[in-house]
Design a protein around this motif. Structure first.
Motif, PDB file in Angstrom:
ATOM      1  N   PRO A 187       0.809  -1.262  -0.076  1.00  0.00           N
ATOM      2  CA  PRO A 187      -0.226  -0.118   0.025  1.00  0.00           C
ATOM      3  C   PRO A 187       0.929   1.190   0.015  1.00  0.00           C
ATOM      4  CG  PRO A 187      -0.015  -1.064   2.013  1.00  0.00           C
ATOM      5  CD  PRO A 187       0.608  -2.051   1.163  1.00  0.00           C
ATOM      6  N   ARG A 188       0.352   2.311  -0.902  1.00  0.00           N
ATOM      7  CA  ARG A 188       1.010   3.512  -0.706  1.00  0.00           C
ATOM      8  C   ARG A 188       0.539   4.582   0.235  1.00  0.00           C
ATOM      9  NH1 ARG A 188       0.415   5.346  -6.565  1.00  0.00           N
ATOM     10  NH2 ARG A 188      -1.771   4.541  -5.927  1.00  0.00           N
ATOM     11  N   VAL A 189       1.154   5.554   0.813  1.00  0.00           N
ATOM     12  CA  VAL A 189       0.462   6.460   1.636  1.00  0.00           C
ATOM     13  C   VAL A 189      -0.307   7.428   0.942  1.00  0.00           C
ATOM     14  CG1 VAL A 189       1.052   8.689   2.807  1.00  0.00           C
ATOM     15  CG2 VAL A 189       2.541   6.663   2.983  1.00  0.00           C
ATOM     16  N   GLY A 190      -1.436   7.636   1.164  1.00  0.00           N
ATOM     17  CA  GLY A 190      -2.508   8.182   0.408  1.00  0.00           C
ATOM     18  C   GLY A 190      -3.680   7.246  -0.182  1.00  0.00           C
ATOM     19  N   ASP A 191      -3.295   6.085  -0.293  1.00  0.00           N
ATOM     20  CA  ASP A 191      -4.290   4.827  -0.695  1.00  0.00           C
ATOM     21  C   ASP A 191      -5.731   4.849   0.255  1.00  0.00           C
ATOM     22  OD1 ASP A 191      -2.695   4.091  -2.988  1.00  0.00           O
ATOM     23  OD2 ASP A 191      -2.217   2.165  -1.843  1.00  0.00           O
ATOM     24  N   VAL A 192      -6.774   4.829  -0.436  1.00  0.00           N
ATOM     25  CA  VAL A 192      -7.889   4.636   0.303  1.00  0.00           C
ATOM     26  C   VAL A 192      -7.991   3.167   0.805  1.00  0.00           C
ATOM     27  CG1 VAL A 192     -10.449   4.826   0.239  1.00  0.00           C
ATOM     28  CG2 VAL A 192      -9.211   6.410  -0.876  1.00  0.00           C
ATOM     29  N   VAL A 193      -8.241   3.060   2.414  1.00  0.00           N
ATOM     30  CA  VAL A 193      -8.393   2.077   2.862  1.00  0.00           C
ATOM     31  C   VAL A 193      -9.923   1.776   3.699  1.00  0.00           C
ATOM     32  CG1 VAL A 193      -5.930   1.195   3.006  1.00  0.00           C
ATOM     33  CG2 VAL A 193      -7.220   2.605   4.923  1.00  0.00           C
ATOM     34  N   LEU A 194     -10.460   0.824   3.992  1.00  0.00           N
ATOM     35  CA  LEU A 194     -11.573   0.522   4.703  1.00  0.00           C
ATOM     36  C   LEU A 194     -11.197  -0.512   6.024  1.00  0.00           C
ATOM     37  CD1 LEU A 194     -13.899  -0.294   1.790  1.00  0.00           C
ATOM     38  CD2 LEU A 194     -13.541   2.017   2.881  1.00  0.00           C
ATOM     39  N   ALA A 195     -11.635   0.000   7.212  1.00  0.00           N
ATOM     40  CA  ALA A 195     -11.398  -0.765   8.307  1.00  0.00           C
ATOM     41  C   ALA A 195     -12.823  -1.581   8.498  1.00  0.00           C
ATOM     42  CB  ALA A 195     -11.103  -0.131   9.264  1.00  0.00           C
ATOM     43  N   ILE A 196     -13.012  -2.992   8.733  1.00  0.00           N
ATOM     44  CA  ILE A 196     -14.021  -3.733   8.786  1.00  0.00           C
ATOM     45  C   ILE A 196     -13.824  -4.602  10.297  1.00  0.00           C
ATOM     46  CG2 ILE A 196     -15.641  -5.385   7.851  1.00  0.00           C
ATOM     47  CD1 ILE A 196     -14.638  -4.725   5.014  1.00  0.00           C
ATOM     48  N   GLY A 197     -14.643  -4.509  11.093  1.00  0.00           N
ATOM     49  CA  GLY A 197     -14.606  -5.060  12.298  1.00  0.00           C
ATOM     50  C   GLY A 197     -15.984  -5.076  13.063  1.00  0.00           C
ATOM     51  N   ALA A 241     -10.459  -6.636   9.459  1.00  0.00           N
ATOM     52  CA  ALA A 241      -9.570  -6.543   7.969  1.00  0.00           C
ATOM     53  C   ALA A 241      -9.500  -5.118   7.731  1.00  0.00           C
ATOM     54  CB  ALA A 241     -10.510  -6.978   7.018  1.00  0.00           C
ATOM     55  N   LEU A 242      -8.359  -4.707   7.222  1.00  0.00           N
ATOM     56  CA  LEU A 242      -7.866  -3.476   6.439  1.00  0.00           C
ATOM     57  C   LEU A 242      -7.942  -3.542   5.168  1.00  0.00           C
ATOM     58  CD1 LEU A 242      -7.427  -0.338   7.134  1.00  0.00           C
ATOM     59  CD2 LEU A 242      -4.995  -0.967   6.991  1.00  0.00           C
ATOM     60  N   VAL A 243      -8.730  -3.255   4.364  1.00  0.00           N
ATOM     61  CA  VAL A 243      -8.901  -3.706   2.865  1.00  0.00           C
ATOM     62  C   VAL A 243      -8.652  -2.476   1.984  1.00  0.00           C
ATOM     63  CG1 VAL A 243     -10.398  -5.357   3.312  1.00  0.00           C
ATOM     64  CG2 VAL A 243     -11.401  -3.535   2.683  1.00  0.00           C
ATOM     65  N   ASN A 244      -8.403  -2.889   0.804  1.00  0.00           N
ATOM     66  CA  ASN A 244      -8.107  -1.412  -0.013  1.00  0.00           C
ATOM     67  C   ASN A 244      -9.366  -1.162  -0.930  1.00  0.00           C
ATOM     68  OD1 ASN A 244      -8.378  -3.508  -2.051  1.00  0.00           O
ATOM     69  ND2 ASN A 244      -6.043  -3.473  -2.480  1.00  0.00           N
ATOM     70  N   ALA A 245      -9.448  -0.375  -1.586  1.00  0.00           N
ATOM     71  CA  ALA A 245     -10.681   0.087  -2.634  1.00  0.00           C
ATOM     72  C   ALA A 245     -11.002  -0.924  -3.391  1.00  0.00           C
ATOM     73  CB  ALA A 245     -10.402   1.398  -3.501  1.00  0.00           C
ATOM     74  N   HIS A 246     -10.421  -2.132  -3.546  1.00  0.00           N
ATOM     75  CA  HIS A 246     -10.790  -3.221  -4.479  1.00  0.00           C
ATOM     76  C   HIS A 246     -11.251  -4.148  -3.492  1.00  0.00           C
ATOM     77  CE1 HIS A 246      -8.900  -1.021  -7.934  1.00  0.00           C
ATOM     78  NE2 HIS A 246      -7.996  -0.868  -7.124  1.00  0.00           N
ATOM     79  N   GLY A 247     -11.515  -4.022  -2.141  1.00  0.00           N
ATOM     80  CA  GLY A 247     -11.872  -5.126  -1.355  1.00  0.00           C
ATOM     81  C   GLY A 247     -10.875  -6.253  -1.109  1.00  0.00           C
ATOM     82  N   GLU A 248      -9.635  -5.966  -0.961  1.00  0.00           N
ATOM     83  CA  GLU A 248      -8.589  -6.945  -1.097  1.00  0.00           C
ATOM     84  C   GLU A 248      -7.971  -6.710   0.335  1.00  0.00           C
ATOM     85  OE1 GLU A 248      -7.099  -7.276  -5.546  1.00  0.00           O
ATOM     86  OE2 GLU A 248      -6.205  -6.050  -4.496  1.00  0.00           O
ATOM     87  N   LEU A 249      -7.495  -7.494   0.949  1.00  0.00           N
ATOM     88  CA  LEU A 249      -6.904  -7.680   2.469  1.00  0.00           C
ATOM     89  C   LEU A 249      -5.530  -6.934   2.501  1.00  0.00           C
ATOM     90  CD1 LEU A 249      -7.290  -8.260   5.529  1.00  0.00           C
ATOM     91  CD2 LEU A 249      -6.139 -10.451   5.028  1.00  0.00           C
ATOM     92  N   VAL A 250      -5.218  -5.674   3.047  1.00  0.00           N
ATOM     93  CA  VAL A 250      -3.784  -5.256   3.008  1.00  0.00           C
ATOM     94  C   VAL A 250      -3.176  -5.206   4.384  1.00  0.00           C
ATOM     95  CG1 VAL A 250      -4.316  -3.713   0.948  1.00  0.00           C
ATOM     96  CG2 VAL A 250      -4.775  -2.826   3.319  1.00  0.00           C
ATOM     97  N   GLY A 251      -4.355  -5.635   5.455  1.00  0.00           N
ATOM     98  CA  GLY A 251      -3.774  -5.603   6.675  1.00  0.00           C
ATOM     99  C   GLY A 251      -4.542  -6.137   7.826  1.00  0.00           C
ATOM    100  N   ILE A 252      -4.187  -6.265   8.846  1.00  0.00           N
ATOM    101  CA  ILE A 252      -4.852  -6.860  10.202  1.00  0.00           C
ATOM    102  C   ILE A 252      -5.083  -5.688  11.278  1.00  0.00           C
ATOM    103  CG2 ILE A 252      -5.136  -8.526  11.994  1.00  0.00           C
ATOM    104  CD1 ILE A 252      -5.765  -9.620   9.158  1.00  0.00           C
ATOM    105  N   ASN A 253      -5.946  -5.134  11.441  1.00  0.00           N
ATOM    106  CA  ASN A 253      -6.065  -3.927  12.448  1.00  0.00           C
ATOM    107  C   ASN A 253      -5.755  -4.490  13.740  1.00  0.00           C
ATOM    108  OD1 ASN A 253      -7.075  -2.205  10.453  1.00  0.00           O
ATOM    109  ND2 ASN A 253      -9.230  -3.296  10.691  1.00  0.00           N
ATOM    110  N   THR A 254      -4.787  -3.750  14.602  1.00  0.00           N
ATOM    111  CA  THR A 254      -4.356  -4.441  15.747  1.00  0.00           C
ATOM    112  C   THR A 254      -4.317  -3.413  16.760  1.00  0.00           C
ATOM    113  OG1 THR A 254      -2.379  -5.586  16.626  1.00  0.00           O
ATOM    114  CG2 THR A 254      -1.814  -4.048  15.113  1.00  0.00           C
ATOM    115  N   SER A 255      -3.777  -1.976  16.832  1.00  0.00           N
ATOM    116  CA  SER A 255      -3.643  -1.214  17.886  1.00  0.00           C
ATOM    117  C   SER A 255      -4.250   0.320  17.307  1.00  0.00           C
ATOM    118  CB  SER A 255      -2.318  -1.437  18.351  1.00  0.00           C
ATOM    119  OG  SER A 255      -1.365  -0.814  17.234  1.00  0.00           O
ATOM    120  N   LEU A 256      -4.029   1.128  18.541  1.00  0.00           N
ATOM    121  CA  LEU A 256      -4.563   2.554  18.295  1.00  0.00           C
ATOM    122  C   LEU A 256      -3.778   3.384  19.551  1.00  0.00           C
ATOM    123  CD1 LEU A 256      -6.774   3.474  20.486  1.00  0.00           C
ATOM    124  CD2 LEU A 256      -8.100   2.143  19.057  1.00  0.00           C
TER     125      LEU A 256
END
Length: 396
Positions: A187-197, A241-256
């Motif tokens: 992923p690149r800085v500025g890419d749109v991502v969606l957090a699902i949980g 899941a943290l997914v990109n604008a195509h619905g593909e998994l790019v990360g596992i949400n873990t902390s804040l």
């Protein structure tokens, strides 16, 4: 009078000049029309085809990310991790000193059920689910709520405290595995991502943001390589899941970093590349094996007599573990390591990740500088000993 006559003569000459050119133009048009009858229509069609150049509008982003959500959401599950906790009732005092001195049991011990809320991602159709280790740690019973409303019991296949990842196995059929981003595509800085949980246990929720940074480290473990995002991540999103604008998994949400310290919109996810490596090892062997060279290293301090260019990369060895692989290979403190195998060493974090990926028992060549002179050595890494974890700011 003479002035008026002069003005009239000038106007007459001008009119005669214009008339001559009009007559000449009509004569030319007559001759052209006589010998080339279709030239007029050709000229008119050519002029009609000439239009002012239009500036193409910039393409807009999608008006909706519903397709991406529809693609990824069925693979995201809610996790309820239960454990029995035994507590001893004690008499309470308002004064903390009296509480420590005179606190005594006031009755028999009581056992109650404690439940952790979290999220998970179905990564294989045969029932493997990725989540955070801190969601299911020490749980006696793990229940998974699937997207279609089914509830299934989950078993822990294996976990890895260093990356805070765990793999569960769900005994259920017709499980949709989430599509993962292609290996090597970061992923690149500025890419749109969606957090699902499942924030706060209210049910599956989707939030949107962008990738705020990559390769972020919080010094919670030596293998950190977080994706930072401003997509809202709340308690209960852990393992989601943290997914990109195509619905593909790019990360596992873990902390804040929470509002308790004045932060807003600072969440972190484990990159899918790291999660895939842990998943594969746990599925195959039940645990994660990492290489260890037995040395502590840090950033290079550039000096005039170091023999290094001003933009040098690499690490400097601070300490060598006695009897460890580096010591047996002759590595010494203050050595500068520049290359491991065929890979250049960028910095200490880069070397830690490369070191962890080494196969124990398989020799690898390391090269660098010692007192300004080049040297090479062959190191045979061993299995990495357990590393104590620092407290993690969890997103339960």
């Amino acid at each position: 009078m003479d002035s008026k006559a002069s003005t009239m003569n000038y106007a007459a000459r001008t009119l005669a000049f214009v008339a001559r050119f009009v007559v000449l133009g009509l004569a030319v048009a007559f001759i052209v029309g006589l010998f080339w009858p279709g030239s007029g229509s050709m000229l008119r069609s050519h002029l009609a085809s000439v239009r002012p150049l239009a500036v193409a509008p910039m393409p807009d982003g999608p008006a909706s990310y519903a397709d991406a959500v529809a693609k990824a959401a069925p693979s995201v599950v809610n996790i309820y991790a239960n454990k029995m906790v035994t507590e001893q009732p004690r008499e309470l005092y308002s004064d903390p000193v009296l509480q420590r001195i005179f606190s005594v049991p006031t009755g028999p011990a009581r056992t109650r059920r404690q439940q952790n809320l979290g999220s998970g991602v179905i990564v294989k159709e045969d029932g493997y689910v990725l989540t955070n280790n801190h969601v299911i740690a020490n749980a006696d019973d793990i229940q998974v709520l699937l997207y279609d409303g089914r509830v299934a019991k989950a078993q822990v296949v294996g976990s890895d405290e260093e990356t805070d990842l765990a793999v569960l196995r769900v005994d259920a059929g017709n499980l949709p595995a989430i599509p993962m981003s292609e290996e090597g595509v970061k992923p690149r800085v500025g890419d749109v991502v969606l957090a699902i949980g499942n924030p706060f246990g209210i049910g599956q929720t989707v939030t949107m943001g962008i990738v705020s940074a990559i390769g972020r480290q919080l010094n919670l473990s030596s293998l950190e390589n977080f994706i930072q995002t401003d997509a809202a991540i709340n308690f209960g999103n852990s393992g989601g899941a943290l997914v990109n604008a195509h619905g593909e998994l790019v990360g596992i949400n873990t902390s804040l970093i929470g509002q308790a310290v004045g932060a807003e919109g600072i969440g972190f996810a484990i990159p899918v590349s790291s999660a895939r490596e842990v998943l594969d090892q746990i599925v195959q062997t039940g645990h994660v094996v990492r290489g260890w060279i037995g040395a502590d290293y840090g950033a290079i301090s550039i000096s005039a007599d170091s023999g290094l260019p001003s933009a040098a990369r690499g690490v400097v060895v601070n300490e060598v573990s006695p009897g460890g692989p580096a010591a047996r290979a002759g590595i010494q403190p203050r050595d500068v390591l520049l290359k491991l195998g065929s890979e250049d060493i960028l910095d200490a974090s880069d070397l830690r990740r490369h070191e962890a990926s080494l196969k124990p028992g398989t020799a690898v060549e390391v090269s660098g500088l010692r007192n300004g002179a080049h040297f090479t050595a062959s190191i045979t890494p061993t299995q990495r000993p357990p590393t104590p974890m620092q407290p993690l700011r969890k997103v339960q």
